[in-house]
Structures are given as structure tokens and as C-alpha cells.
Scaffold this motif. Sequence first.
Motif, PDB file in Angstrom:
ATOM      1  N   ASN A 226       0.814  -1.215   0.000  1.00  0.00           N
ATOM      2  CA  ASN A 226       0.000   0.000   0.000  1.00  0.00           C
ATOM      3  C   ASN A 226       0.854   1.275   0.000  1.00  0.00           C
ATOM      4  O   ASN A 226       0.327   2.369   0.119  1.00  0.00           O
ATOM      5  CB  ASN A 226      -0.970  -0.011   1.181  1.00  0.00           C
ATOM      6  CG  ASN A 226      -0.258  -0.164   2.511  1.00  0.00           C
ATOM      7  OD1 ASN A 226       0.967  -0.309   2.559  1.00  0.00           O
ATOM      8  ND2 ASN A 226      -1.019  -0.141   3.584  1.00  0.00           N
ATOM      9  N   SER A 376      -7.017   5.032   0.796  1.00  0.00           N
ATOM     10  CA  SER A 376      -6.577   4.054  -0.192  1.00  0.00           C
ATOM     11  C   SER A 376      -6.613   4.737  -1.555  1.00  0.00           C
ATOM     12  O   SER A 376      -7.082   5.870  -1.692  1.00  0.00           O
ATOM     13  CB  SER A 376      -7.487   2.845  -0.158  1.00  0.00           C
ATOM     14  OG  SER A 376      -8.831   3.255  -0.148  1.00  0.00           O
ATOM     15  N   TYR A 444     -10.332  -1.986  -0.194  1.00  0.00           N
ATOM     16  CA  TYR A 444     -10.245  -1.321   1.110  1.00  0.00           C
ATOM     17  C   TYR A 444     -11.609  -0.990   1.696  1.00  0.00           C
ATOM     18  O   TYR A 444     -12.604  -0.869   0.978  1.00  0.00           O
ATOM     19  CB  TYR A 444      -9.392  -0.043   0.984  1.00  0.00           C
ATOM     20  CG  TYR A 444      -7.932  -0.371   0.836  1.00  0.00           C
ATOM     21  CD1 TYR A 444      -7.113  -0.470   1.955  1.00  0.00           C
ATOM     22  CD2 TYR A 444      -7.382  -0.653  -0.406  1.00  0.00           C
ATOM     23  CE1 TYR A 444      -5.781  -0.806   1.836  1.00  0.00           C
ATOM     24  CE2 TYR A 444      -6.044  -1.005  -0.543  1.00  0.00           C
ATOM     25  CZ  TYR A 444      -5.243  -1.077   0.584  1.00  0.00           C
ATOM     26  OH  TYR A 444      -3.924  -1.433   0.469  1.00  0.00           O
TER      27      TYR A 444
END
Length: 474
Positions: A226, A376, A444
Motif C-alpha cells: 500500500n 486508499s 479497502y
Amino acid sequence: MQPNLNRLLRALAREGLEVAYDGRLYTVRLQGDANAPPAEVLLPPDLPVEGKAFRQLAQLAALKHPGGGAVLRVRATPDFHPGDSGVAIGSVLHTQGMVVPGAVGTDINCGMRLHVADLSVETFLSRRDDFVERMKGHYFFGTRDVAMSSRAAEALLRDGIPGWLLETMEQPLGCAARADLSQLDRESTRIHLGGALEGTPAWAPVGYLKSGVVRDAGLATIGGGNHFVEVQRVESIGDRTRAWEWGVREGQLAFMIHSGSRDMGRHVGGAWKDRARAAWPTGKPFPDSGILPLSEPTLVAEYLRAEATAANYAFLNRLLLAELLRHTLRELFGDVEAPLIYDVPHNITLPWEGGWLARKGACPADADQPVIIPGSMGAPSYLMVGCGETRALASASHGAGRARSRFSMARGGADRRDAVLGLTGVDCITLREERRIEEAPAAYKPIGPVVASQVEAGIVREVARLSPLLTFKA
DNA sequence: ATGTGC
């Protein structure tokens, strides 16, 4: 309360977990372990709950070391989710007389850095393609020219950013030669704890400091998963006084960095995973969870210095990622001011109330201190201010939290279809096409409820919301 | 998370 909660609680009970819910906080513990401190989780009602993460949290609270030390409290952030090393991501562990290397893991000083830039979004976007090509060169094709004298590298690992700067001012090498070092010096006060932890250079990989010049191919690289570098727009201001004080205005261009200590943390964290196993008292059975505390005082001190070594490296990694971006803005647009707002770790062990607080995917939320919560891909990110809420162990979430595994996103079917649909309007620059799917918004949890629940609980207040313009992912 | 691992 979520509709399937009763079913979940029954399933957890069959696994030996007691879970209580007061409409806001879950309290979880292993059955028959009344002496273990409570593990609390703040969860908004409409977020999915994962049984495995609850179990990992209860196991963390139940840790004991035959040689002494204790877990005082465990708390999880609303984005918590199962971790593959046995400790849930989003765990905050308060201990006394012992530390737990696995409660930080190998991604030591993974954290966030935020800059604003004195440049209009329109001007920036007018040269978007040129900017992207230059940054791809720096971040993906190795034209970043990072070098430092071994004295500077040693000073970095031992003393952090101020130590590195002191040596670098004597002998600026590589991209540091083009940087405004006095600005970097002033900005080090905007790094959490000054970016100056007490490390031990000997914890670097063998041979790292050997030659006169260290050319480290891992520095100023984003890393996987991420991690990202994102150009953003300040979308709205929630606290005008604080935003003014920190230098953040609506409509501003901004950039945000989410990265860590790369191979240095892997090296140090991996070594201490083995070390904790070797140091476990002979004849005592290993805990079922596989999570191993250290309690012998010299080992505790040695671990903390090793962790600090990798943490210092991560501070420089984020600084250099930002410096390359700031330098590129100046190449394209002239003398652009792009001050640092804050740099903060969310994977680290730090002293707290006479003991230690190990955060794994949780941002310090001390009173009046900046808190950076990344969204995200495609989602907004938040600049917040901490409230020092002690029941939350002065900690906030480090994102929205994964809802679906990379595997689930990669295979065909509904997850992959949702992932592709969700990419509309997301400007992601990556060399790995699969990354778009693995890290798609659909992977997410929604960040809105995650942030709102923490505001409601008095853990953080919103200062600014930032929306993505373009995102670099390795 | 990781110059990842079979």
C-alpha cells in the motif's frame, strides 16, 4: 451493531474468545484468562468485523514472559485487520518491563509525510506528463542519484536526520548536493521526535558502511504493497486556526508519502524475530500465538536501539522521496516553496507512561500533534490533530484498512470486476499492472466511517481533507 | 511489509 454480530460472537466463542460489545467498543479476551488485560477495539457499526483479527488481538493481550514484564493494555484502531505474522495490523500494545519485536514487525517506521506546495493545481496539471516522466525516472528507473559518505550514513543510523544533515553539510553527495540543506535542517523539527532516535550503526547489514561512499539502491524508493507517493489537492479545511498555524490552505497543491525502511527494516526486524526465539527461556513452552516478548533488560535496550536504527533510515527514505519530488517541481515551475507539514511513523515502539507503546499500523495521536491518515487509492486522505485520548492509547488508524486480500483481488470474479470498475478516474502511475487491481479502491474499507468514528470518540479532529490527483505505486 | 519465494 452489525446484523451478523450474534453469529460472529458465537463463532468466536467456539474458538475460545470472549467478546463484549457496548455499542461502540468491543472488548475481547481469551476464555479462562481473567488476568489478561482487556483488548479493546473501536469499530463503527457498519464496518465488517474479522474473527481472525479479534483472535490475534486477544492473544497479544494474553502475552506473558516467564522472566517478568507485563502487557498493560491492548487497543486496536477501527481499520484493524489480520496480520500474517500473528499480530493484527492496527494493534497498539502498552507494555512495561518487556517489548515485543513482532508487535512492530519488519516494516519498521513505516509512516507518512505531507508537504504542501505553493503552486496552483491548474499550473501543475498543465505539465502533468512531463512531471510524471521525470518522477518515473527517479522512483522507478534509478536516475535518483542517492549517495552519502559512510560518515553521514553512520551518523544517520546512530542519530537520525539531524546527524545525517550535520555530516551531509560537510560533504553533500548525490541528490543532497542539489538540496537546500538549511531548509532540511529547519524542517527536521516537523519530523516526529525530530527524526532523531538513538540507533546502533552495527545493526546495518554487514558491509553497509564499509566503503567511503554508500550508494544504497533502496533509498528514495517507494516500496510495495500500500506504499505510495501521491500528489493531492487540499479539498477542504476542518479547523481553520490549526490549518493556518500549520500552513495549510484550501485549494493548495500537496504531496503525501507513505513508505518505510525498505530492506533495512526487513533486515533488523528479521534478525530480532530469530533473536527473540533464541532468547526465549529454555524449558518454557513457546506461546501458541508465536508472538515472543523480550524481558531481559539489556536485550530490551538492544532491541529498541536496533529498531531505532531502521527507523532513522526510514525517516531519510521519506525525506529523499520528498526531496526528489520538490526538486522536480522546482525544475519545472521555478522557485516553488514546498514546506514539510509533518512526518510521522505508524510502525514503531516508543516510550509511553513509564512503559512502551508498540504501534503496528497506528498513528500517534498525542495532544495537539499532527496525525496523517492516508486514504486508499482514489480515496481522500486526512490531516488531523491528535487529542491525546489515553483510553485509545493516544493512537489513530493508519488508513482505511484492507477489506479484501491481494489474492482475492487478483483472481477473477466479483472482486476483480469491482476492482476494474472502481478504477475510473484514478490516475495511478505504476510499472506493475497487477498493482492497480491489488490496490484498487474495492480492496479497502470506506475511509469515511473509519475517520468519523475516531472523531466521535475524541481521538482526533479534522484539520484538512486532501483528494488525490495522481498516485505513484511501485 | 520484504532486491519477497516454490
